[in-house]
Write a protein that holds these residues in place. Structure first.
Motif, PDB file in Angstrom:
ATOM      1  N   THR A 173      56.377  37.007  27.660  1.00  0.00           N
ATOM      2  CA  THR A 173      56.920  37.552  26.368  1.00  0.00           C
ATOM      3  C   THR A 173      57.300  38.243  26.202  1.00  0.00           C
ATOM      4  OG1 THR A 173      54.638  37.397  25.584  1.00  0.00           O
ATOM      5  CG2 THR A 173      55.664  35.201  25.708  1.00  0.00           C
ATOM      6  N   ARG A 174      57.402  39.673  27.012  1.00  0.00           N
ATOM      7  CA  ARG A 174      57.082  41.165  26.704  1.00  0.00           C
ATOM      8  C   ARG A 174      59.062  41.185  25.778  1.00  0.00           C
ATOM      9  NH1 ARG A 174      57.623  45.421  31.460  1.00  0.00           N
ATOM     10  NH2 ARG A 174      55.314  43.661  31.835  1.00  0.00           N
ATOM     11  N   PHE A 175      58.835  41.795  24.999  1.00  0.00           N
ATOM     12  CA  PHE A 175      59.267  41.720  23.192  1.00  0.00           C
ATOM     13  C   PHE A 175      59.729  41.154  22.722  1.00  0.00           C
ATOM     14  CE2 PHE A 175      60.718  44.154  27.574  1.00  0.00           C
ATOM     15  CZ  PHE A 175      60.367  45.502  27.122  1.00  0.00           C
ATOM     16  N   LYS A 176      59.022  39.922  22.937  1.00  0.00           N
ATOM     17  CA  LYS A 176      59.487  38.338  22.248  1.00  0.00           C
ATOM     18  C   LYS A 176      58.300  38.380  21.359  1.00  0.00           C
ATOM     19  CE  LYS A 176      62.363  35.534  23.771  1.00  0.00           C
ATOM     20  NZ  LYS A 176      62.686  34.029  24.601  1.00  0.00           N
ATOM     21  N   ALA A 177      58.258  37.171  20.462  1.00  0.00           N
ATOM     22  CA  ALA A 177      56.720  36.318  19.758  1.00  0.00           C
ATOM     23  C   ALA A 177      56.200  35.761  20.906  1.00  0.00           C
ATOM     24  CB  ALA A 177      57.119  35.195  18.901  1.00  0.00           C
ATOM     25  N   PRO A 178      54.959  35.925  20.521  1.00  0.00           N
ATOM     26  CA  PRO A 178      54.264  35.582  21.546  1.00  0.00           C
ATOM     27  C   PRO A 178      54.101  34.323  22.222  1.00  0.00           C
ATOM     28  CG  PRO A 178      52.677  36.111  19.432  1.00  0.00           C
ATOM     29  CD  PRO A 178      54.600  36.679  19.032  1.00  0.00           C
ATOM     30  N   GLY A 179      53.330  33.948  23.198  1.00  0.00           N
ATOM     31  CA  GLY A 179      52.727  32.669  23.939  1.00  0.00           C
ATOM     32  C   GLY A 179      51.573  31.867  22.561  1.00  0.00           C
ATOM     33  N   PRO A 180      51.581  30.443  23.246  1.00  0.00           N
ATOM     34  CA  PRO A 180      50.394  30.183  22.235  1.00  0.00           C
ATOM     35  C   PRO A 180      48.938  30.507  22.538  1.00  0.00           C
ATOM     36  CG  PRO A 180      51.411  28.275  23.956  1.00  0.00           C
ATOM     37  CD  PRO A 180      52.392  29.210  24.141  1.00  0.00           C
ATOM     38  N   ALA A 181      48.394  29.951  22.126  1.00  0.00           N
ATOM     39  CA  ALA A 181      46.899  31.053  21.875  1.00  0.00           C
ATOM     40  C   ALA A 181      46.236  29.404  23.249  1.00  0.00           C
ATOM     41  CB  ALA A 181      45.949  30.225  20.562  1.00  0.00           C
ATOM     42  N   PRO A 182      45.683  30.029  23.752  1.00  0.00           N
ATOM     43  CA  PRO A 182      45.382  29.750  25.251  1.00  0.00           C
ATOM     44  C   PRO A 182      43.919  28.565  24.765  1.00  0.00           C
ATOM     45  CG  PRO A 182      44.272  31.753  25.274  1.00  0.00           C
ATOM     46  CD  PRO A 182      45.411  31.643  24.921  1.00  0.00           C
ATOM     47  N   SER A 183      44.160  27.453  26.457  1.00  0.00           N
ATOM     48  CA  SER A 183      43.242  26.564  26.098  1.00  0.00           C
ATOM     49  C   SER A 183      41.573  26.526  26.294  1.00  0.00           C
ATOM     50  CB  SER A 183      43.138  25.102  25.969  1.00  0.00           C
ATOM     51  OG  SER A 183      44.605  25.010  24.479  1.00  0.00           O
ATOM     52  N   TRP A 184      40.152  26.918  27.104  1.00  0.00           N
ATOM     53  CA  TRP A 184      39.818  26.794  28.432  1.00  0.00           C
ATOM     54  C   TRP A 184      38.147  26.050  28.508  1.00  0.00           C
ATOM     55  CZ3 TRP A 184      39.447  29.931  24.066  1.00  0.00           C
ATOM     56  CH2 TRP A 184      38.621  29.588  23.140  1.00  0.00           C
ATOM     57  N   LYS A 185      37.860  25.095  29.446  1.00  0.00           N
ATOM     58  CA  LYS A 185      37.314  24.411  29.574  1.00  0.00           C
ATOM     59  C   LYS A 185      35.576  25.107  29.623  1.00  0.00           C
ATOM     60  CE  LYS A 185      39.740  21.386  32.609  1.00  0.00           C
ATOM     61  NZ  LYS A 185      39.761  21.276  34.002  1.00  0.00           N
ATOM     62  N   GLY A 186      34.895  24.228  29.295  1.00  0.00           N
ATOM     63  CA  GLY A 186      33.678  25.071  29.210  1.00  0.00           C
ATOM     64  C   GLY A 186      33.286  25.686  27.963  1.00  0.00           C
ATOM     65  N   VAL A 187      32.569  26.451  27.584  1.00  0.00           N
ATOM     66  CA  VAL A 187      31.949  27.071  26.573  1.00  0.00           C
ATOM     67  C   VAL A 187      32.248  29.065  26.869  1.00  0.00           C
ATOM     68  CG1 VAL A 187      30.397  28.325  24.694  1.00  0.00           C
ATOM     69  CG2 VAL A 187      29.861  26.131  26.029  1.00  0.00           C
ATOM     70  N   TYR A 188      33.193  29.102  26.148  1.00  0.00           N
ATOM     71  CA  TYR A 188      33.931  30.197  26.062  1.00  0.00           C
ATOM     72  C   TYR A 188      33.234  31.706  25.609  1.00  0.00           C
ATOM     73  CZ  TYR A 188      37.272  35.158  25.667  1.00  0.00           C
ATOM     74  OH  TYR A 188      38.086  36.127  25.523  1.00  0.00           O
ATOM     75  N   LYS A 189      32.789  32.807  26.186  1.00  0.00           N
ATOM     76  CA  LYS A 189      31.950  33.477  25.634  1.00  0.00           C
ATOM     77  C   LYS A 189      32.376  34.542  25.285  1.00  0.00           C
ATOM     78  CE  LYS A 189      28.068  32.454  28.612  1.00  0.00           C
ATOM     79  NZ  LYS A 189      27.346  33.247  29.793  1.00  0.00           N
ATOM     80  N   ALA A 190      33.104  34.566  23.180  1.00  0.00           N
ATOM     81  CA  ALA A 190      33.105  35.770  22.446  1.00  0.00           C
ATOM     82  C   ALA A 190      31.701  36.828  21.882  1.00  0.00           C
ATOM     83  CB  ALA A 190      33.882  34.463  21.237  1.00  0.00           C
ATOM     84  N   ILE A 191      31.873  37.712  23.005  1.00  0.00           N
ATOM     85  CA  ILE A 191      30.543  38.407  22.649  1.00  0.00           C
ATOM     86  C   ILE A 191      30.941  39.668  23.203  1.00  0.00           C
ATOM     87  CG2 ILE A 191      28.970  36.772  23.346  1.00  0.00           C
ATOM     88  CD1 ILE A 191      27.872  37.263  25.912  1.00  0.00           C
ATOM     89  N   GLY A 192      32.481  39.623  23.430  1.00  0.00           N
ATOM     90  CA  GLY A 192      32.839  41.535  23.774  1.00  0.00           C
ATOM     91  C   GLY A 192      33.053  41.707  25.109  1.00  0.00           C
ATOM     92  N   ASP A 193      32.012  40.907  26.531  1.00  0.00           N
ATOM     93  CA  ASP A 193      32.209  41.807  27.682  1.00  0.00           C
ATOM     94  C   ASP A 193      33.319  40.979  28.904  1.00  0.00           C
ATOM     95  OD1 ASP A 193      32.235  38.536  27.689  1.00  0.00           O
ATOM     96  OD2 ASP A 193      30.816  37.844  28.708  1.00  0.00           O
ATOM     97  N   LYS A 194      34.926  41.432  27.586  1.00  0.00           N
ATOM     98  CA  LYS A 194      36.264  41.102  28.193  1.00  0.00           C
ATOM     99  C   LYS A 194      36.582  42.252  28.513  1.00  0.00           C
ATOM    100  CE  LYS A 194      35.040  36.658  27.065  1.00  0.00           C
ATOM    101  NZ  LYS A 194      34.680  35.738  28.776  1.00  0.00           N
ATOM    102  N   GLY A 195      35.955  43.458  28.904  1.00  0.00           N
ATOM    103  CA  GLY A 195      36.628  44.866  29.554  1.00  0.00           C
ATOM    104  C   GLY A 195      37.359  45.235  29.048  1.00  0.00           C
ATOM    105  N   MET A 196      38.923  46.491  28.870  1.00  0.00           N
ATOM    106  CA  MET A 196      39.376  46.404  27.734  1.00  0.00           C
ATOM    107  C   MET A 196      39.831  46.198  27.620  1.00  0.00           C
ATOM    108  SD  MET A 196      39.738  49.960  27.013  1.00  0.00           S
ATOM    109  CE  MET A 196      39.119  51.100  28.888  1.00  0.00           C
ATOM    110  N   THR A 197      39.967  45.478  25.989  1.00  0.00           N
ATOM    111  CA  THR A 197      40.311  43.980  24.807  1.00  0.00           C
ATOM    112  C   THR A 197      41.217  45.205  23.850  1.00  0.00           C
ATOM    113  OG1 THR A 197      38.156  43.721  24.135  1.00  0.00           O
ATOM    114  CG2 THR A 197      39.522  42.159  25.801  1.00  0.00           C
ATOM    115  N   VAL A 198      42.209  46.652  24.579  1.00  0.00           N
ATOM    116  CA  VAL A 198      43.074  47.697  23.171  1.00  0.00           C
ATOM    117  C   VAL A 198      43.943  46.480  24.137  1.00  0.00           C
ATOM    118  CG1 VAL A 198      40.746  49.027  22.636  1.00  0.00           C
ATOM    119  CG2 VAL A 198      42.519  49.516  24.426  1.00  0.00           C
ATOM    120  N   CYS A 199      45.294  46.924  23.076  1.00  0.00           N
ATOM    121  CA  CYS A 199      46.604  46.693  23.842  1.00  0.00           C
ATOM    122  C   CYS A 199      46.813  47.962  24.104  1.00  0.00           C
ATOM    123  CB  CYS A 199      47.644  46.301  22.208  1.00  0.00           C
ATOM    124  SG  CYS A 199      47.249  44.530  21.960  1.00  0.00           S
TER     125      CYS A 199
END
Length: 556
Positions: free
Chosen positions: A57-83
């Motif tokens: 999707t480089r240079f284009k509109a983004p793709g859809p939001a991803p799905s996941w199984k289990g419980v996603y931990k939205a606690i800021g432990d995903k590494g370098m999450t800046v563009c």
């Protein structure tokens, strides 16, 4: 008993060292859990993917939001999450799959809550929605949900070639995707999907202003706040996107001007090399921004959903979203720019235009005559130099920020019935972080970006807040959140000790001067406003070549 008290205190101390889980949230993507803030007053859900961006999707509109199984931990432990972007010492930081949002929710309030979605600035080249600069604590005291997020930057976000492979405005399309995600999901966090305020600062303000006039964002937000940027600023639109892309290619070692050749070069380039190309272009007759990557006017391409396909001025001259708005700037915006100027950098302007290519002249002589009028007004016909750097600061403040905000306000008032609240932020205190790092640290007024530190609990300023600064911060956040709740920054019985009157088509522009003691007043410099209004009425460029055909004309 003494040992038991010590044990309880120790337990409380250890609990503060360990993230305590916030309530689980169920989305269509899957379940997620956040964490409770250190003081227990709000819930934070950090790093939720709202869309996908990768090489496909480089240079284009983004793709859809991803799905996941289990419980996603939205606690800021995903590494370098800046563009991905240039960092200090030319070190590239960030990742390409960076489209993540942060949701902050007050813990002890009734639901549903008003929602405020913030777009960060950074010249379309730097920054993120992270807590380092945009800590939510001040807003969490005001019973609103705050959402911040990342969007693609630089070449990945704003390469505009006018072809299906790179139609342009990918970064703005990320922002649109984030807004669609918020509209769809915010109720699960306790937010009101029918009460969303979009706001942004600098490049984020320009993004907000462009999204406001885009047909593709209809129904995604109910109010907007635009801080230090507009859609009609001369730095808001890349009017030569293919030519500017050719400059990036040249920096990578390629000589190419055809959009398809450029796309092939960029798509095969190492992403770090592509991002590393510094802003900068040859000095031209017009006084254009040196930034290479900006929003653009898109060609109409089958299967692609554009953001805008005409100049913002033309769109604003017709009917646009009729929603309440706050729009303003800081009184000394130009300090941020002139602190880096030298006699060597200013000297070339003395033989060239003092206006940008959003104006059109019949002859070069006509353009020089207009520039001479500007030179006489701001510099008493003296050359630009560090000797009159304060005049240069005033010139930059007007040209890039203050005058465009007035002009955009008038366009909105001519078409809409909803109120527009104009302001100028003038306070100078201990949290004017940007000004304190310029050569003007002891001057009065507020520099570009200073307002952010009276809204967000930035880690750049960890020290104690003074009483005066706290009062200004309370005033700022009260007005911004009142506007999000009621469409009025100073409703009756509010805690703000002044009534903010909106501008009017019949009564003219009215400004709230935000300071230690705020007050209502007229526009700050009527003579400067009249000067620029006359120039733009006569010379404003009302059309732009579309990217796929402009390479034959714009490189001359």
């Amino acid at each position: 008993m003494r040992h038991r008290k010590k044990l309880v205190l120790l337990s409380m101390f250890l609990m503060n060292l360990i993230d305590q889980p916030a309530p689980e949230v169920v989305l269509e993507q899957g379940k997620l859990v956040g964490k409770i803030s250190t003081d227990g007053s709000f819930f934070e859900y950090i790093g939720i993917p709202y869309a996908t961006s990768d090489i496909t999707t480089r240079f284009k509109a983004p793709g859809p939001a991803p799905s996941w199984k289990g419980v996603y931990k939205a606690i800021g432990d995903k590494g370098m999450t800046v563009c991905i972007q240039p960092g200090l010492f030319n070190v590239i930081i960030g990742i390409e799959d960076c489209l993540m949002a942060n949701v902050y929710v007050p813990a002890m309030t009734s639901r549903p809550l008003p929602v405020m979605v913030f777009i960060h600035g950074g010249a379309f080249l730097f920054g993120s929605g992270g807590k380092f600069l945009y800590g939510p604590e001040f807003f969490m005291r005001k019973e609103v949900i705050l959402v911040t997020f990342n969007y693609r930057l630089g070449a990945l976000g704003f390469t505009c070639l006018g072809i299906k492979e790179a139609p342009g405005n990918a970064g703005l399309k990320d922002q649109r995707a984030a807004l669609r995600w918020v509209k769809k999901n915010i109720a699960a966090f306790g937010g009101d999907p029918d009460n969303i305020t979009l706001f942004g600062e600098s490049a984020g303000a320009t993004s907000t202003a462009i999204l406001n006039i885009s047909n593709s964002t209809e129904g995604l937000f109910n109010r907007v706040i635009i801080q230090s940027g507009t859609s009609i600023s001369n730095w808001a639109i890349n009017r030569n996107p293919v030519w500017r892309a050719s400059l990036v290619a040249k920096a990578l070692g390629f000589d190419a001007e055809d959009p398809y050749d450029l796309y092939k070069i960029f798509s095969e380039a190492n992403v770090n090399d592509l991002i590393s190309v510094p802003p900068g272009k040859p000095v031209e007759l017009f006084f254009d921004t040196e930034l290479l990557h900006l929003p653009c006017i898109e060609s109409i391409i089958p299967g692609e959903e554009p953001i805008i396909t005409d100049l913002p001025f033309n769109i604003l001259s017709k009917k646009v979203k009729d929603i309440p708005m706050i729009m303003g700037s800081n009184t000394k915006e130009g300090m941020f720019l002139t602190t880096f100027e030298t006699d060597e950098s200013l000297s070339p302007r003395n033989s060239r235009y003092l206006v940008a290519s959003d104006l059109r002249f019949k002859t070069e002589e006509e353009g020089m005559e207009v520039s001479q009028t500007i030179r006489e007004f701001y510099f008493d016909n003296e050359p630009l130099s560090t000797k009159n750097i304060k005049n240069v600061t005033k010139f930059y403040t007007h040209l890039f920020f203050e005058i465009p905000a007035m002009q955009e306000t008038e366009l909105l008032l001519n078409q809409n019935e909803s109120p527009v609240f104009n302001y100028l932020f003038n306070y100078s205190g201990g949290r004017n972080f940007v000004k304190q790092r310029t050569i003007f640290s002891n001057e009065e007024g507020a520099c570009h970006g200073d307002d952010l530190f009276y809204m967000f609990n930035s880690l750049l300023l960890p020290f104690r807040i003074t009483e005066k600064d706290w009062n200004v911060m309370e005033q700022f956040t009260n007005m911004w959140t009142n506007f999000a709740k009621y469409g009025d920054p100073t409703p009756k019985n509010s805690h703000v000790p002044i009534r903010w009157e909106p501008s009017s088509k019949t009564e003219g522009l009215k400004f709230l001067y935000i300071d230690e003691e705020s007050k209502m007043g007229p526009m700050p410099d009527k003579k400067a406003y009249d000067l620029w209004k006359g120039i733009y009425q006569k010379y404003r460029k009302l059309n732009v070549s579309l990217p796929s055909i402009e390479i034959n004309n714009e490189k001359k």
